[in-house]
Motif scaffolding. Structure first.
Motif, PDB file in Angstrom:
ATOM      1  N   ALA A  99       0.987  -1.081   0.022  1.00  9.17           N
ATOM      2  CA  ALA A  99       0.172   0.131  -0.058  1.00  9.17           C
ATOM      3  C   ALA A  99       0.965   1.369   0.072  1.00  9.17           C
ATOM      4  CB  ALA A  99      -1.048  -0.108   1.347  1.00  9.17           C
ATOM      5  N   LEU A 100       0.551   2.365  -0.738  1.00 10.83           N
ATOM      6  CA  LEU A 100       1.237   3.552  -0.907  1.00 10.83           C
ATOM      7  C   LEU A 100       0.403   4.721  -0.399  1.00 10.83           C
ATOM      8  CD1 LEU A 100       4.020   4.971  -1.560  1.00 10.83           C
ATOM      9  CD2 LEU A 100       3.130   4.782  -4.066  1.00 10.83           C
ATOM     10  N   ILE A 101       0.621   5.537   0.484  1.00 14.01           N
ATOM     11  CA  ILE A 101      -0.028   6.708   0.880  1.00 14.01           C
ATOM     12  C   ILE A 101       0.260   7.673  -0.062  1.00 14.01           C
ATOM     13  CG2 ILE A 101      -0.440   8.477   2.758  1.00 14.01           C
ATOM     14  CD1 ILE A 101       0.249   6.097   4.649  1.00 14.01           C
ATOM     15  N   LEU A 154      -3.486   4.741  -1.755  1.00 14.89           N
ATOM     16  CA  LEU A 154      -4.206   5.509  -0.633  1.00 14.89           C
ATOM     17  C   LEU A 154      -4.198   6.946  -0.959  1.00 14.89           C
ATOM     18  CD1 LEU A 154      -3.095   3.200   2.395  1.00 14.89           C
ATOM     19  CD2 LEU A 154      -4.768   2.919   0.758  1.00 14.89           C
ATOM     20  N   PHE A 155      -5.230   7.433  -1.452  1.00 14.29           N
ATOM     21  CA  PHE A 155      -5.559   8.794  -1.622  1.00 14.29           C
ATOM     22  C   PHE A 155      -6.172   9.466  -0.978  1.00 14.29           C
ATOM     23  CE2 PHE A 155      -4.117   7.154  -6.012  1.00 14.29           C
ATOM     24  CZ  PHE A 155      -2.989   8.089  -6.117  1.00 14.29           C
ATOM     25  N   TYR A 175      -4.864   1.830   9.383  1.00 10.41           N
ATOM     26  CA  TYR A 175      -5.549   1.061  10.025  1.00 10.41           C
ATOM     27  C   TYR A 175      -6.439   0.164   9.236  1.00 10.41           C
ATOM     28  CZ  TYR A 175      -8.891  -0.628  13.396  1.00 10.41           C
ATOM     29  OH  TYR A 175      -9.812  -1.329  14.250  1.00 10.41           O
ATOM     30  N   VAL A 176      -7.331   0.776   8.413  1.00  7.37           N
ATOM     31  CA  VAL A 176      -8.473   0.017   7.302  1.00  7.37           C
ATOM     32  C   VAL A 176      -7.862  -0.685   6.453  1.00  7.37           C
ATOM     33  CG1 VAL A 176     -10.221   0.633   5.797  1.00  7.37           C
ATOM     34  CG2 VAL A 176     -10.214   2.045   7.841  1.00  7.37           C
ATOM     35  N   THR A 177      -6.505  -0.300   5.917  1.00 10.60           N
ATOM     36  CA  THR A 177      -6.054  -1.101   4.954  1.00 10.60           C
ATOM     37  C   THR A 177      -5.483  -2.585   5.508  1.00 10.60           C
ATOM     38  OG1 THR A 177      -5.252   0.875   3.591  1.00 10.60           O
ATOM     39  CG2 THR A 177      -3.933  -1.200   3.300  1.00 10.60           C
ATOM     40  N   ILE A 178      -5.063  -2.435   6.626  1.00  8.23           N
ATOM     41  CA  ILE A 178      -4.211  -3.525   7.425  1.00  8.23           C
ATOM     42  C   ILE A 178      -5.395  -4.449   7.546  1.00  8.23           C
ATOM     43  CG2 ILE A 178      -3.214  -4.449   9.474  1.00  8.23           C
ATOM     44  CD1 ILE A 178      -1.448  -2.029   9.657  1.00  8.23           C
ATOM     45  N   LYS A 231      -9.643  -8.798   2.345  1.00  7.00           N
ATOM     46  CA  LYS A 231     -10.513  -8.003   1.367  1.00  7.00           C
ATOM     47  C   LYS A 231      -9.624  -6.772   0.692  1.00  7.00           C
ATOM     48  CE  LYS A 231     -14.969  -7.959   4.076  1.00  7.00           C
ATOM     49  NZ  LYS A 231     -15.702  -7.553   5.080  1.00  7.00           N
ATOM     50  N   PHE A 232      -8.185  -7.281   0.508  1.00 10.44           N
ATOM     51  CA  PHE A 232      -7.080  -6.090  -0.131  1.00 10.44           C
ATOM     52  C   PHE A 232      -7.733  -5.848  -1.557  1.00 10.44           C
ATOM     53  CE2 PHE A 232      -3.556  -5.277  -2.802  1.00 10.44           C
ATOM     54  CZ  PHE A 232      -2.961  -4.482  -1.943  1.00 10.44           C
TER      55      PHE A 232
END
Length: 355
Positions: A126-128, A148-149, A293-296, A303-304
């Motif tokens: 994941a990339l912020i 992650l935008f 948190y939501v991504t993990i 559900k990735f």
């Protein structure tokens, strides 16, 4: 007699086997609640940008979300702090070698993320603030990377409403104003997430007070505190800026310090920075902690997604920190009205800085 004894012996052996299996727990169903250790990720690694965990802003917020997920899911902790942009490929590669999920913090990792994710197609990333990008800066959609935008312009707008209305109220309501109807913004590097904040700040400050002047400068750093302090001092000393909005991570703490020293107001970024000093009247909040948190949690639940929705006001992805007691009470009413207008679609906030 012998023939009748054989079945008895066989039954006895079956009973004994059953007792042994039961004692070992080999076939008994689990009755424990919650997630079993096998269902949680064996490791999630957070790779910070060069500001580090102690930037009191962006990276720190990511770590808060990471820690919350760690406490719940009990995966193996690994945090790697980048010291320079040259560290990105090596740090992401090291993380991928030992982790199921790697989270990169920051736009500047886009090219490195593209390279490492392609080299590790069985791992998830994941990339912020960015999508994985090729050498020319073009987005390279990868099935194993979740960009992650955030709509930072919405948070910047709320900061601009506060600053603009304080200017519009004038010295009769805000006694520390310097009288030149000017506010400032100190950016780090002129990259999209920084400019989105500043664009929203400009737009909404001018919408509230069409006569306000907004000075914008960049330090070209996210960790050089002195550079941001110098820029803020110039905006205050030369242009009499009353309010300084910092959008420069750890570097921007210097801008908040300059505002305190000069007796003017400041606005923090990414997280509530009121703890830095009492010049901070609010902060434009980007819930990097929530995104991490939501991504993990989604990854743990199977559900990735490589195309997650943007974080904005409608899903609590951005917002503003509580207003200081130095802010006139009526300003909160105005800010909340802008929030409703943005959520309803009645107000569209631009994400491009006006020169």
């Amino acid at each position: 007699m012998r023939r009748s004894g054989i079945p008895s012996l066989f039954v006895s052996l079956l009973v004994l086997c059953g007792i042994l299996l039961s004692a070992c727990g080999g076939s008994a169903p689990s009755t424990s609640g919650g997630n079993s250790s096998s269902s949680a990720p064996k490791s999630v690694t957070l790779v910070t940008d060069i500001g580090g965990l102690n930037d009191q802003s962006f990276n720190h917020s990511a770590y808060i979300g990471y820690s919350k997920a760690l406490d719940e899911l009990k995966f193996r902790r690994q945090v790697i702090e980048s010291k320079s942009q040259n560290d990105y490929v090596g740090n992401l590669t090291r993380a991928a070698q030992t982790s199921d999920l790697v989270i990169g913090v920051g736009f500047l990792m886009a090219t490195a993320m593209d390279q490492v994710a392609k080299a590790n197609p069985t791992k998830s990333f994941a990339l912020i603030d960015a999508c994985p990008s090729d050498a020319k800066g073009n987005c390279d959609p990868l099935k194993n990377v979740a960009p992650l935008f955030f709509k930072e312009q919405q948070a910047g707008c709320l900061a601009g409403v506060v600053a603009g209305q304080m200017e519009a109220l004038g010295k009769s309501k805000v006694s520390k104003l310097l009288g030149n109807n000017t506010i400032g913004a100190v950016g780090g590097q002129p990259i999209p997430p920084v400019d989105h904040y500043i664009a929203g700040y400009q737009f909404c400050a001018r919408k509230v007070d069409p006569n306000v002047t907004v000075k914008v400068s960049y330090s070209n750093s996210f960790d050089n505190t002195a550079a941001c302090q110098d820029i803020a001092n110039n905006q205050i000393g030369t242009y009499k800026a009353d309010i300084i909005f910092q959008v420069a991570g750890g570097c921007g703490v210097g801008a908040l310090q300059a505002a305190k020293a000069k007796g003017v107001y400041s606005i923090g970024v990414d997280s509530d920075q009121s703890h830095v000093n009492d010049s901070v009247i609010t902060s434009a909040v980007k819930r990097v902690d929530q995104a991490v948190y939501v991504t993990i949690k989604n990854f743990e639940a199977g559900k990735f997604s490589s195309n997650p929705p943007a974080f904005d006001l409608t899903n609590d992805g951005v917002g503003y920190a509580p207003l200081s007691s130095q802010v006139p009470a009526e300003i909160k009413t105005t800010v909340d009205k802008y929030i409703q207008d943005i959520k309803s679609g009645a107000l569209q906030v631009p994400d491009t800085v006006q020169k």
